[in-house]
Design an enzyme around this catalytic site. Sequence first.
Site, PDB file in Angstrom:
ATOM      1  N   HIS A  99       8.511   9.904 -27.701  1.00 13.44           N
ATOM      2  CA  HIS A  99       7.243  10.933 -26.511  1.00 13.44           C
ATOM      3  C   HIS A  99       7.378  12.372 -26.638  1.00 13.44           C
ATOM      4  O   HIS A  99       6.559  12.676 -27.036  1.00 13.44           O
ATOM      5  CB  HIS A  99       7.769  10.662 -25.166  1.00 13.44           C
ATOM      6  N   HIS A 138      -0.338  11.489 -26.671  1.00 13.86           N
ATOM      7  CA  HIS A 138      -0.300   9.892 -26.519  1.00 13.86           C
ATOM      8  C   HIS A 138      -1.218  10.444 -27.709  1.00 13.86           C
ATOM      9  O   HIS A 138      -0.861   8.617 -27.545  1.00 13.86           O
ATOM     10  CB  HIS A 138      -1.404  10.516 -25.169  1.00 13.86           C
ATOM     11  N   GLU A 148      -4.975  17.429 -10.190  1.00 10.91           N
ATOM     12  CA  GLU A 148      -5.281  17.307 -11.558  1.00 10.91           C
ATOM     13  C   GLU A 148      -6.626  17.693 -11.427  1.00 10.91           C
ATOM     14  O   GLU A 148      -7.240  17.229 -12.055  1.00 10.91           O
ATOM     15  CB  GLU A 148      -5.195  16.887 -12.362  1.00 10.91           C
ATOM     16  N   ARG A 173      -3.355  21.728 -12.965  1.00  8.95           N
ATOM     17  CA  ARG A 173      -2.839  20.796 -13.473  1.00  8.95           C
ATOM     18  C   ARG A 173      -2.111  20.439 -14.703  1.00  8.95           C
ATOM     19  O   ARG A 173      -1.508  19.513 -15.762  1.00  8.95           O
ATOM     20  CB  ARG A 173      -1.706  20.361 -12.499  1.00  8.95           C
ATOM     21  N   HIS A 193      -0.394  16.781 -25.046  1.00 11.10           N
ATOM     22  CA  HIS A 193      -0.245  15.111 -25.047  1.00 11.10           C
ATOM     23  C   HIS A 193      -1.535  15.057 -25.592  1.00 11.10           C
ATOM     24  O   HIS A 193      -1.526  13.728 -25.390  1.00 11.10           O
ATOM     25  CB  HIS A 193      -0.047  16.112 -23.451  1.00 11.10           C
ATOM     26  N   GLU A 251      10.022  18.821 -23.813  1.00  9.98           N
ATOM     27  CA  GLU A 251       8.943  19.412 -22.530  1.00  9.98           C
ATOM     28  C   GLU A 251       9.502  20.537 -22.116  1.00  9.98           C
ATOM     29  O   GLU A 251       8.562  21.433 -21.465  1.00  9.98           O
ATOM     30  CB  GLU A 251       8.893  18.364 -21.482  1.00  9.98           C
ATOM     31  N   ARG A 303       0.754  -0.793   0.263  1.00  7.45           N
ATOM     32  CA  ARG A 303       0.163  -0.278   0.000  1.00  7.45           C
ATOM     33  C   ARG A 303       1.108   1.799   0.428  1.00  7.45           C
ATOM     34  O   ARG A 303       0.174   2.217   0.854  1.00  7.45           O
ATOM     35  CB  ARG A 303      -1.076  -0.063   1.120  1.00  7.45           C
ATOM     36  N   LYS A 358       7.425  23.192 -12.467  1.00 11.52           N
ATOM     37  CA  LYS A 358       6.313  22.036 -12.292  1.00 11.52           C
ATOM     38  C   LYS A 358       6.306  21.837 -11.101  1.00 11.52           C
ATOM     39  O   LYS A 358       5.170  21.984 -11.312  1.00 11.52           O
ATOM     40  CB  LYS A 358       6.887  20.890 -13.125  1.00 11.52           C
ATOM     41  N   LYS A 386       3.324  11.139 -10.740  1.00 10.87           N
ATOM     42  CA  LYS A 386       2.410  11.303 -11.412  1.00 10.87           C
ATOM     43  C   LYS A 386       2.955   9.488 -11.855  1.00 10.87           C
ATOM     44  O   LYS A 386       4.385  10.045 -12.187  1.00 10.87           O
ATOM     45  CB  LYS A 386       2.426  11.541 -12.715  1.00 10.87           C
ATOM     46  N   ASN A 418      -0.343  18.977 -19.594  1.00 10.70           N
ATOM     47  CA  ASN A 418      -0.362  17.974 -20.685  1.00 10.70           C
ATOM     48  C   ASN A 418      -0.979  19.052 -22.146  1.00 10.70           C
ATOM     49  O   ASN A 418      -1.472  18.681 -23.142  1.00 10.70           O
ATOM     50  CB  ASN A 418      -2.248  17.601 -20.354  1.00 10.70           C
TER      51      ASN A 418
END
Length: 363
Positions: free
Chosen positions: A263, A251, A236, A240, A247, A188, A124, A226, A146, A244
């Site tokens: 990427h 993606h 997010e 946030r 993206h 990025e 956990r 960031k 993330k 993206n």
Amino acid sequence: MELTRISFTPKQSTSPCDILIGEGIFPEIRSSLESMIETPSSITIITDSNLKKYAKGLRKDLSKYAKTNIVSFRAGERQKSFQTAVELLSKFAALGVDRKGIVFCLGGGVVGDLGGFVSSIYKRGITYFHVPTSLLAQVDSCIGGKTGIDMDFGKNQVGTFFQPRGVFIDPNFIDSLPKVELVNGIAEMVKSSIIASKRLFERLKRSDFDSIDELKRFIADCCKIKSKIVSADEKEDNLRSILNYGHTVGHALEASSNYSLSHGRSVILGMQAEGWIAKELGIFAKEDFVQQEEMLKKFERNGDSIRPRKKELLKYALMDKKSSSGIIRMSLPEKIGKMHRTKSGNYLVPVSEKLFLGSISRL
Ligand SMILES: NC(=O)c1ccc[n+]([C@@H]2O[C@H](COP(=O)([O-])OP(=O)(O)OC[C@H]3O[C@@H](n4cnc5c(N)ncnc54)[C@H](O)[C@@H]3O)[C@@H](O)[C@H]2O)c1
């Protein structure tokens, strides 16, 4: 040694994240650890097949502190999978890692996303740290917590939000990074400037992207951008989502190429497409769109064979985590350094399928 330190605790969280940036940082890691956490029962370094020699160097430094093991997997985006995650979890168990064990993810974004993911679910959740070695990981993926893996129905579709306790960045890792990988980090960096800093964009415009020493100078700026965004909106809920930018299309391109398109190249194409959508919607100022186009053109490469299959891309875009109720949603720029907010304060803007497909036709 000159060290840059950035510390932040996301608003919705109680656990801090300390980022240390400095050349030749390994000897600093052990003393920093002592001030951050209780002595761990064990240390597990996760790395990929290309980076074992660095992992061995780190193990040498850390093994005086606690029993340290290395676990590795074959390098590459295709390993960012459930199967590799299960293999890593089994290795943790075989090594007897308990809840007081800690993890170091030493590698690029793939090691970081996967290592963060298994750290977040093993027993956990156990404490973990990043030692990012690619430019992309140093300027972006090592910050923000993330974690995730790719599934056959899309990229990063399964994952968690789980903050690393610390991040140790040595810009000298970039010296051994294959040149072709640099563009992933540069993409990025350019994204960070468009979403949040006109000043950084102007500096990047003047930059010679072939000089590794020059690239290293942007790392701390990107980390600050960031961490500020993540600090304000860890999960997010709104702000946030600006990270993206580029993206949604990016993606989709990456997944539909079965990850043969990198990427970084996907994000560059993604910003070209999404910037155009923003301009068509009257959101992105025309002169700023042109400036973005000029910047991104520098990275166009004849060898990139993209054969966008529109229907497939649309399917991936609708699966994107920002899309909901069958509507594509994107975070779009208003001008360089500023993202658009709707009247209700939302950073996500609905985009029609027609406009989405129009942007793909341009690529
Ligand atoms: N979690 C996030 O917030 C976030 C943000 C952006 C991207 N990402 C993810 O990051 C991943 C891409 O990361 P990446 O570009 O680092 O890819 P990667 O981890 O696959 O690394 C690229 C290649 O470079 C090699 N490499 C890394 N560092 C090296 C070094 N110093 N010397 C020699 N070789 C080195 C790796 O072994 C690999 O072969 C994608 O999966 C993307 O989804 C995550």
